[in-house]
Design an enzyme around this catalytic site. Structure first.
Site, PDB file in Angstrom:
ATOM      1  N   PHE A 141      73.877  71.868  40.770  1.00  0.00           N
ATOM      2  CA  PHE A 141      73.083  72.439  41.733  1.00  0.00           C
ATOM      3  C   PHE A 141      71.584  71.721  41.435  1.00  0.00           C
ATOM      4  CE2 PHE A 141      69.798  74.965  43.277  1.00  0.00           C
ATOM      5  CZ  PHE A 141      70.092  75.518  44.472  1.00  0.00           C
ATOM      6  N   ASP A 226      68.047  67.028  34.739  1.00  0.00           N
ATOM      7  CA  ASP A 226      67.232  68.115  35.651  1.00  0.00           C
ATOM      8  C   ASP A 226      67.267  69.185  34.720  1.00  0.00           C
ATOM      9  OD1 ASP A 226      66.668  70.041  37.265  1.00  0.00           O
ATOM     10  OD2 ASP A 226      68.226  69.770  39.020  1.00  0.00           O
ATOM     11  N   LYS A 255      60.515  75.236  38.228  1.00  0.00           N
ATOM     12  CA  LYS A 255      60.502  76.759  37.998  1.00  0.00           C
ATOM     13  C   LYS A 255      59.343  77.262  36.970  1.00  0.00           C
ATOM     14  CE  LYS A 255      65.045  77.746  39.860  1.00  0.00           C
ATOM     15  NZ  LYS A 255      66.202  76.706  39.849  1.00  0.00           N
TER      16      LYS A 255
HETATM   17  C1  PLP Z   1      66.388  75.941  41.144  1.00  0.00           C
HETATM   18  C2  PLP Z   1      67.041  74.537  40.764  1.00  0.00           C
HETATM   19  C3  PLP Z   1      66.654  73.368  41.545  1.00  0.00           C
HETATM   20  C4  PLP Z   1      65.791  73.544  42.773  1.00  0.00           C
HETATM   21  O1  PLP Z   1      64.499  74.126  42.737  1.00  0.00           O
HETATM   22  P1  PLP Z   1      63.764  74.909  43.945  1.00  0.00           P
HETATM   23  O2  PLP Z   1      62.416  75.248  43.350  1.00  0.00           O
HETATM   24  O3  PLP Z   1      64.485  75.904  44.302  1.00  0.00           O
HETATM   25  O4  PLP Z   1      63.588  73.737  44.852  1.00  0.00           O
HETATM   26  C5  PLP Z   1      67.066  72.302  41.260  1.00  0.00           C
HETATM   27  N1  PLP Z   1      67.704  71.966  40.190  1.00  0.00           N
HETATM   28  C6  PLP Z   1      68.131  73.028  39.132  1.00  0.00           C
HETATM   29  C7  PLP Z   1      68.838  72.861  38.089  1.00  0.00           C
HETATM   30  C8  PLP Z   1      67.640  74.387  39.573  1.00  0.00           C
HETATM   31  O5  PLP Z   1      68.060  75.444  38.745  1.00  0.00           O
END
Ligand code: PLP
Length: 401
Positions: A141, A226, A255
């Site tokens: 994700f 990520d 985040k």
């Molecule tokens: C939440 C998340 C995203 C996307 O972040 P948004 O602020 O919702 O665009 C990307 N990568 C990971 C691993 C995430 O948990």
């Protein structure tokens, strides 16, 4: 109708139904607790998918935001502002890197990482035009834009959003052989979550991240981690990569970087990698704005103390010990995670993840299900041990019935 029902009906009538929230309407929040419009208090064991690592309304973060509101909030990058240099310097230092490219949401930072890797591939690695490939993992994700869902393996995230962006190769998460075979001369990057959050807090096999690091170094491929959800204290370390002693070529952060107050994201890397950008080649009106920088600077200062990482490690050990008890009792079929972060697979006979989440809500504990039978536990790192234990008591009670 109750206030809750009225507000939910109005939201349902006038908002797109791209979410299926639990039927609770939050009015205020403090630390690890949220209060709804009827005055009921709930323990927050989701923490905004780790955007709220420091809890709701942390005094230091709110004070930093307030102070900045009275000074200047937005300049655009057309001009310099006086919080920008400190933000970039201190974030780079926290990451052991050299350069920062700030954005707002997580997915924008992922998009930025994709563009960075491609440009680096053409300019530095000398991949032929239009041939750059990025290897990603199944079950990933990385966000919701058209390019990023192009390499998702989740049918719900992809269906009817094509045509998809080419240039991505998907290999099974944790499968080193598949990764090795997927790399070609035209591969510019491997993009991975060091722990897959949305997939259900999937921890890769021991040694995987280290092997990916070695492989990518040998093959002149960027390793992009990520850490939007796994980073900034969640796993008991500043970065989840640290559990394997791995330093990637670039971190993607988001985040918790915004302290639960404003969206702040960034790609953090070396000068050799982020140096590929020239003026006009990428940008964002809000990226790196003064308010975002002021809040993120306070987040960075808080992380520098190591106090939140230590708390996550210590309480996380307790959390996983307690969840291990549920495993032995046969109530749950698997528990995964590190630090104050757990994916818990509920025995299907006891209900779906959604049903368990709803029963927990009735007992004033908020979690979120994922993928059918999994619930995810990710409390704010400021939660007290007593509150955590109370929350776990509610989970035990829900699974006992
Ligand atoms: C939440 C998340 C995203 C996307 O972040 P948004 O602020 O919702 O665009 C990307 N990568 C990971 C691993 C995430 O948990």
């Amino acid at each position: 109708m109750t206030t809750t029902e009225t507000l939910i009906a109005a939201a349902d009538a006038h908002s797109a139904h791209n979410y299926h929230p639990l039927p609770v309407v939050v009015a205020t929040a403090d630390g690890a607790w949220m209060t709804d419009v009827e005055g009921r208090r709930y323990l927050d064991l989701l923490a905004g998918y780790s955007a709220l690592n420091f809890g709701h309304g942390h005094r230091r973060l709110v004070a930093a935001a307030r102070a900045q509101l009275d000074r200047v909030t937005l300049t655009s990058r057309a001009f310099h502002h006086d919080r920008f240099a400190a933000f970039c310097t201190e974030l780079a230092e926290l990451c052991g890197m050299e350069m920062v490219l700030p954005m707002n949401t997580g997915v924008e930072a992922v998009e930025t990482a994709v563009k960075t890797a491609r440009k680096w591939g053409y300019r530095v690695k000398r991949v032929p035009a239009e041939m750059a490939k990025i290897v990603v993992a199944g079950g990933n994700f990385h966000g919701r834009t058209t390019t990023v869902i192009s390499f998702s393996t989740d049918p719900e995230a992809r269906a009817d959003f094509g045509p998809y962006t080419p240039g991505f190769e998907i290999v099974p998460y944790g499968d080193l052989t598949a990764m090795r075979e997927a790399l070609t001369e035209n591969t510019v990057a491997v993009l991975l979550e060091p722990i897959q959050g949305e997939a259900g807090v999937i921890v890769p096999p021991a040694g995987y991240l280290r092997a990916v690091r070695e492989l990518t170094r040998e093959r002149n491929v960027l390793f992009i981690a990520d850490e939007i959800q796994s980073g900034l204290g969640r796993t008991g370390r500043t970065f989840a990569c640290e559990h394997e002693g791995v330093v990637p070529d670039a971190y993607v952060l988001g985040k918790a970087l915004g302290g639960g107050i404003v969206p702040v994201s960034a790609v953090v890397s070396s000068a050799a990698v982020l140096g590929v950008f020239g003026p006009g080649e990428h940008g964002s009106t809000f990226g790196g704005n003064p308010l975002a920088c002021a809040v993120a600077l306070e987040v960075i200062a808080m992380l520098r103390s190591g106090e939140y990482q230590a708390r996550s490690a210590e309480l996380g050990e307790h959390l996983h010990r307690e969840l291990g008890g549920l495993l032995s009792a046969g109530k749950v079929t698997q528990v995964r995670g590190r630090g104050l972060w757990a994916g818990v697979d509920i025995d299907r006979r006891l209900g779906t993840g959604r049903q368990v989440s709803e029963r927990l809500m009735d007992r004033r504990v908020l979690v979120k299900d994922t993928h059918g039978s999994t619930i995810r536990i990710a409390p704010p790192l400021v939660i007290t041990k007593e509150d955590l234990d109370w929350g776990l008591d509610q989970l035990r009670a829900v699974l006992a019935t």
